[in-house]
Structures are given as structure tokens and as C-alpha cells.
Design an enzyme around this catalytic site. Structure first.
Site, PDB file in Angstrom:
ATOM      1  N   GLU A 177       7.514  44.948  51.472  1.00  0.00           N
ATOM      2  CA  GLU A 177       8.341  45.087  50.259  1.00  0.00           C
ATOM      3  C   GLU A 177       7.483  45.023  48.991  1.00  0.00           C
ATOM      4  O   GLU A 177       7.757  44.257  48.060  1.00  0.00           O
ATOM      5  CB  GLU A 177       9.443  44.023  50.233  1.00  0.00           C
ATOM      6  N   GLU A 376      13.880  46.485  58.573  1.00  0.00           N
ATOM      7  CA  GLU A 376      14.727  45.311  58.293  1.00  0.00           C
ATOM      8  C   GLU A 376      16.113  45.804  57.908  1.00  0.00           C
ATOM      9  O   GLU A 376      16.246  46.763  57.158  1.00  0.00           O
ATOM     10  CB  GLU A 376      14.187  44.476  57.120  1.00  0.00           C
TER      11      GLU A 376
HETATM   12  C1  BG6 Z   1      13.273  40.791  52.964  1.00  0.00           C
HETATM   13  C2  BG6 Z   1      12.011  40.148  53.455  1.00  0.00           C
HETATM   14  O1  BG6 Z   1      13.250  40.641  51.582  1.00  0.00           O
HETATM   15  O2  BG6 Z   1      14.487  40.270  53.263  1.00  0.00           O
HETATM   16  C3  BG6 Z   1      12.210  39.036  54.451  1.00  0.00           C
HETATM   17  O3  BG6 Z   1      11.062  41.062  53.909  1.00  0.00           O
HETATM   18  C4  BG6 Z   1      13.477  38.272  54.093  1.00  0.00           C
HETATM   19  O4  BG6 Z   1      11.054  38.259  54.472  1.00  0.00           O
HETATM   20  C5  BG6 Z   1      14.654  39.218  54.195  1.00  0.00           C
HETATM   21  O5  BG6 Z   1      13.682  37.146  54.870  1.00  0.00           O
HETATM   22  C6  BG6 Z   1      16.014  38.594  53.942  1.00  0.00           C
HETATM   23  O6  BG6 Z   1      16.013  37.886  52.750  1.00  0.00           O
HETATM   24  P1  BG6 Z   1      16.446  36.369  52.723  1.00  0.00           P
HETATM   25  O7  BG6 Z   1      16.199  35.944  51.336  1.00  0.00           O
HETATM   26  O8  BG6 Z   1      17.892  36.370  53.086  1.00  0.00           O
HETATM   27  O9  BG6 Z   1      15.607  35.675  53.719  1.00  0.00           O
END
Ligand code: BG6
Length: 479
Positions: A177, A376
């Protein structure tokens, strides 16, 4: 040309070293920026402390202790039918301070064993080199990625792991990211992306962000080039957070604001995938007196290090309205953000928008003409364990189902090439944004709470069995 999910599609799950491994000092590991982040909560930001303080709680120190549970956890992934597993290599296991000449053999051995365990079950590792975990020493001594010397340290790290895992890892990504830091008023995003620890409202933050981002992009391109020399079979991608920006209304000024916000947030993709800065960014630098150190040699490197695929995360879309006080369209993240009345939100206030995933896939395909990997996606939610030890997470199933359907529509109806889908936090882990355990994404529940208490026992949620069926049918039965 077929317009369906390919047979060798990389179904799997995604995590990051600092959010699940724990063992933050084991076998010579050094501290990373993630090791000085306290726990926050919904709406309460995590603090970045000046070193590790005895009276503070740092959830990443132990996380879910994957370091000692990985064999059992990978077995569970294989039971779900995973074809791939996305994780990161903790830079500080390999180079504990970041600027040493020689790597830490014990750290390298851990990943030898982890990757061997994946291959035992036919699971392809997909590895991020830098996932929010720059060595803390590089933050303190060099100020993070504002210093060009960090490129050399990163390349030493990348070259070491490319050589070591040459035959174990085929899919790589450089910076997780990388475009989060566009939102340069958020201290947390600057620290995690670039190791820039700044005061709130630091007047230099925008200029520092462009400088740090440039050095990271040069480092990424060099890594792509070196990686391909080490093993021409490597597939090395970038990793963007994609949250498409919609205009709040059809007022032309709102539509134009959304367009400019897209440019400000996604130019990183142009540099990674096209090997050059887009003209709109060069013009923006000039018009705003921003003069990042970008040399002629850097521009050659960027051209030579074009990525093989675009990895991206997708959780939600965003909505923006015109800002009269921002005529040059600096990206100011949440200041321009609007609520979208057509969408519901998660318990943590993240909009839920499956069509936004299809939109993103189309947008990326149109701009970059590269294979795409959704590395993701997921719903952070609170889970309840019943007296029988069950977790009925139908909300998670319905989120994932709608998003997989949107991905299928993009593949089948829009002709987009997608090579993999690895939903986030396939096993519950520490939230990056809040440091909480209670913001759970997993198919596998982990018995640990926000204060670090619990047995670490793993339990299969209803979504575990659902996803098993999705993979088994190659996405044709979303149940
Ligand atoms: C992304 C990241 O921003 O989202 C992860 O690559 C992160 O590391 C994921 O955990 C979800 O965000 P959060 O803040 O809910 O953990």
C-alpha cells in the site's frame, strides 16, 4: 482467450509478518516501526512512542505467535484448499538494524522453514518485501525513507532474500500500500509507509512524502530489475491500496475533484507499471514548488524496473466533494471525504461496496494492461464464540460472497485478467490501523483479546467451511 476464473487461479489468504508472527525479539530479530506502536481502538489512533516504553502495551510484540504456530496454521490453510499464502518477510529478522553488511542467518532459516511448510501442501508463497515494518534503527538514524541511503539498505535486503528463496518463492511484491502516504496529514500512514515520524501538521510533510515515496519507487524498480536477473521466472508486482474516489454529486466541480483525487492517489501505479511519472504529477510538482530529488539516473531505473503485475487491496470506495479552499487539488484525504448515502458501513465505519471492486478492477485494467491480483479484501468485524465453540460469521460470508461475485463479473463480463484472490487476515491477527484483535477478518478465530490475553487457541469459523467450498469449486459455488 477465456473469460472465466483460470484453473490455476491463486485462491488463498493474506497476512503480514508484524501483524501475526509475534516473537519480536526471537532469534536476533531487531525492532521495527511496528514494535513501537501502541494499541488504539475504533476512532482512537495508535501512538508511535520514542522507543519501546515499559509502561505501554505493544500488540505486535506477541501478535498471535504465528512464529511458533505456523505449522498448525498452514495445515489449516491447506484444509481450506489454499493454493497461495501471502505474507511478508520481516526485514528486521534478516537485517535487525537495517544497515548491517551481513544478514541474520537465524531469521533466514525461519522463512526457509515457513516456505518449505507451504510447499509441503502445494501452497505458493506470495511475499511482500516491505509491509509497514521498516527497521526502527533506520527511522531513528536516517529519518526513514527521506534518506537516499535507505535505498541501498533495502536493496541489500531484497537481494539477500531473492537469492536465498530463489527456488521457493515465485511471486513477490515490493511495498505494501505504497500510496497510503498520499494522505500525508495522517502521521500513522507516513510512519508505516515510509518510516517518517512527524509532528501533527508538520509543514514539510507533503514535500517529505513525495521525497520518501520517490526513493521507495526507485528501490522498488531496482528490486524488480535485480530480482529478474536472479531468477527470470520471478513475478514481481507492486501493491496499491485501491479505494476508488466517487464524486459526491454530478456537479461538475465534484466530478473534477474526484478525478484529481484519483490522480493524486494512484500516480504510484503509473510509476510502477509504466516506468514514469505521469505528466499531471510533474506539472503539480512544478506549480507547487515541490522539488523532490529525482535524478536522470532515477528515471532510467524506473523505466528498467516495470512490475509484472498489479497487486492491490480493496476494502471500500470513498466519496469526495469539491473543496474551494484547495484549488490546486492537494490530496487531503479525510478533509474532502463525504459519506456515501447509498452504502452501509462496517462496525468500524468502512463503507461496504462490492461494485467498487469491479470498478477498481476495470480502472486498473484500463490504465495498466497488466494482470491483477487482489491481495487483500475483507470485513473487519466482531465475532462471538458460542458455548459450543462455534463462530457463526454470516456477515463475513455475505461480504466476501458479494466481492467474489464482483470479481467474477469483472473477469467474465468485462474481460479483466485476475490471477489471484487472497482475502485479508485469513487467520485473525492484530489490526494495522487500530492495533486491536477484536477487529477480526479471519476464517480462523484466534483466542486472544485486545489486551493480549487468551490461550491463542485456533477455532474454525463458519466462513472456513464456506471458503473451502468456494476454492474447491473454483468460485462457481458461492453458496
Ligand atoms: C491494509 C493493510 O491497509 O488493510 C493491512 O495492508 C491491514 O496491513 C488491512 O491490516 C486492514 O486494515 P485494519 O486497519 O483493519 O487492520
Amino acid at each position: 482467450m477465456t473469460y472465466s476464473i483460470p484453473k490455476d487461479f491463486l485462491w488463498g489468504g493474506a497476512v503480514a509478518a508484524h501483524q501475526l508472527e509475534g516473537a519480536w525479539q526471537a532469534d536476533g530479530k531487531g525492532p521495527s516501526i511496528a514494535d513501537v506502536m501502541t494499541a488504539g481502538a475504533n476512532g482512537i489512533p495508535r501512538q508511535i512512542t520514542d522507543g519501546v516504553k515499559a509502561d505501554k502495551f505493544y500488540p505486535n510484540h506477541e501478535a498471535i505467535d504465528f512464529y511458533h504456530h505456523y505449522k498448525d496454521d498452514i495445515k489449516l490453510f491447506s484444509e481450506m484448499g489454499f493454493k497461495s499464502f501471502r505474507t511478508s518477510i520481516a526485514w528486521t529478522r534478516i537485517f535487525p538494524q537495517g544497515d548491517e553488511e551481513q544478514p541474520n542467518e537465524a531469521g533466514l532459516r525461519f522463512y526457509d522453514e515457513l516456505f518449505a511448510e507451504c510447499h509441503k501442501y502445494g501452497i505458493e508463497p506470495i511475499i511482500t518485501l516491505a509491509h509497514f515494518e521498516i527497521p526502527y534503527h533506520l527511522v531513528k538514524k536516517y529519518g526513514g525513507w527521506r534518506d537516499r541511503r535507505v535505498i541501498d539498505f533495502f536493496i541489500r535486503f531484497a537481494t539477500t532474500v531473492f537469492k536465498r528463496y530463489k527456488n521457493q518463492v515465485k511471486y513477490w511484491m515490493t511495498f505494501n500500500e505504497i500510496n497510503n502516504q498520499t494522505n500525508y496529514k495522517e502521521q500513522f500512514l507516513m510512519a508505516t509507509d515510509s518510516g517518517l515520524v512527524l509532528e501533527p501538521d508538520d509543514p514539510e510533510s507533503e514535500a517529505l512524502m513525495y521525497q520518501a515515496a520517490h526513493y521507495e519507487l526507485v528501490a522498488s524498480a531496482l528490486a524488480v530489475k535485480i530480482g529478474h536477473e536472479i531468477n527470470p521466472e520471478f513475478k514481481i508486482g507492486c501493491m496499491l491500496n485501491v479505494s476508488p474516489l466517487y464524486p459526491a454529486t454530478c456537479k461538475p466541480a465534484d466530478a473534477f475533484q474526484a478525478l484529481k483525487a484519483m490522480q493524486r492517489r494512484y500516480w504510484f501505479g503509473d510509476v510502477h507499471a509504466l516506468g514514469r511519472y505521469p505528466r499531471h504529477m510533474e506539472a503539480f510538482f512544478k506549480a507547487n514548488g515541490l522539488r523532490p530529488d529525482i535524478t536522470a539516473e532515477d528515471r532510467v531505473v524506473l523505466k528498467e524496473g516495470i512490475v509484472d503485475y498489479i497487486g492491490f487491496s480493496y476494502y471500500n470506495s470513498s466519496t469526495v466533494a469539491a473543496q474551494e479552499n484547495n484549488p490546486e487539488f492537494h490530496f487531503v484525504g479525510s478533509e474532502a471525504a463525504q459519506e456515501n448515502p447509498y452504502l452501509t458501513t462496517s462496525d468500524w465505519g468502512w463503507p461496504i461496496d462490492p461494485l467498487g471492486l469491479r470498478y477498481s478492477l476495470n480502472w486498473l485494467a484500463d490504465h495498466y494492461h497488466k494482470p491483477l491480483m487482489i491481495v487483500e479484501n475483507g470485513l473487519g468485524a466482531k465475532d462471538e464464540v458460542t458455548a459450543e465453540g462455534k463462530i457463526h460469521d454470516d456477515y463475513r460470508i455475505s461480504y466476501l460472497k458479494a466481492h467474489i461475485q464482483a470479481m467474477k463479473d469483472a473477469i467474465e463480463k468485462d474481460g479483466v485478467s485476475v490471477i489471484g484472490y487472497t482475502p485479508w487476515g485469513c487467520i485473525d491477527l492484530v489490526s494495522a490501523g487500530t492495533g486491536q484483535m477484536s477487529k477480526r477478518y479471519g476464517f480462523i478465530y484466534v483466542d486472544r483479546d485486545d489486551k493480549g490475553n487468551g490461550s491463542d487457541k485456533r477455532l474454525k469459523k463458519d466462513s472456513f467451511y464456506w471458503y473451502q467450498k468456494v476454492i474447491k469449486t473454483n468460485g462457481s459455488d458461492l453458496g
